[in-house]
Scaffold this motif. Sequence first.
Motif, short mmCIF file in Angstrom:
data_model
loop_
_atom_site.label_atom_id
_atom_site.label_comp_id
_atom_site.label_asym_id
_atom_site.label_seq_id
_atom_site.Cartn_x
_atom_site.Cartn_y
_atom_site.Cartn_z
N GLU A 160 0.85 -1.17 0.00
CA GLU A 160 0.00 0.00 0.00
C GLU A 160 0.89 1.23 0.00
N VAL A 213 -2.38 -1.69 -9.98
CA VAL A 213 -2.70 -0.59 -9.08
C VAL A 213 -4.21 -0.54 -8.86
N THR A 214 -4.62 -0.50 -7.58
CA THR A 214 -6.03 -0.38 -7.23
C THR A 214 -6.20 0.80 -6.28
N VAL A 215 -7.11 1.70 -6.60
CA VAL A 215 -7.36 2.85 -5.73
C VAL A 215 -8.19 2.42 -4.52
N ARG A 219 -9.34 8.27 -2.35
CA ARG A 219 -8.86 9.58 -2.80
C ARG A 219 -9.17 10.60 -1.72
N THR A 270 -3.74 10.04 -3.01
CA THR A 270 -4.50 8.80 -3.21
C THR A 270 -3.82 7.67 -2.46
N VAL A 318 -3.33 3.86 -2.43
CA VAL A 318 -3.44 2.81 -3.44
C VAL A 318 -2.89 1.49 -2.91
#
Length: 311
Positions: free
Chosen positions: A178, A219-221, A224, A233, A235
């Motif tokens: 992360e 990559v995963t959000v 935000r 952000t 991630v």
Amino acid sequence: MNHLLQMSKMDTRFTLQFTAEKEGQLLREALQEWRISKRALTAIKFDGGLLTVNGIERNVRYALQVGDCVVVTFPPEEKSEGLAREHGNLAIVYEDDTILVLNKPAHQSTIPSREHPTNSIANLVCGYFQQQGLASTAHIITRLDRDTSGLLCIAKHAHIHHLTGLAQRNGEISRQYEAIVHGHVYQDIQSIMAPIGRKETSIIEREVREDGQYAHTDVTVLKRFYFEAEPMTHVQLRLHTGRTHQIRVHMSYIGHPLVGDDLYGGSRLHINRQALHCVSLTMTHPLTSKHLQFTSILNEDMQSLLKGSSA
């Protein structure tokens, strides 16, 4: 099937036991099937190891019979000359006779360098092994940059390092990270596949370049947010390859450098290191084939950014 034998107090050498399953198979061929490397066999032959079948020393040309008990005793290992044994705190998450999983703090090197020759994870692990009476050195399976925190895995023997290396090449060891990056990453899920190589003007810095090595990051959000009016952000990242500085280079490449990563365009105004933490490590145990999964919560400095965030 192989088994780790308990070592006597007098003999600390790493020892494995196998049972022959093919009639007439040469010991050399069986050892290859049991994933004993040629390098290990050379070390066994010349550096104080031993091969026995039913308690009798044999060479690799010996023809096995079904049910034979084969014991492989590896020679004792010597640490590298430049790797001093030191004693200090290790945050041990998991340990058995073959691997060690640690939670590495930020600002601590995995291996010693010219700039930071002491107090590395490798130094401390060598001291820890000495206290345990292990004739071994630190074999880093999953390495972290000095300022990256979180989970890392170490093999207690060269043969285990060999097996985990095979597992890594086969995609059988998975790490999730992360990070907190500058700006709002608007694409919820994306894959970055961009080759990475050394920057010609630096011995440290890497960059995306056509002649670089293949590198793949998912990559995963997660969130935000704004921190003191600055968009950021949170991630989650999954590595499919393990290039030096891969996450840092890839995120900078798409215009979202890690917060605190001043080498790749980030700012240290709010945190004094790159905001990157290895939160999950999943692997198959190199000897038992048992599924292992470890997790680690974010360090306080990263949590502080998230706690001080606003939507």
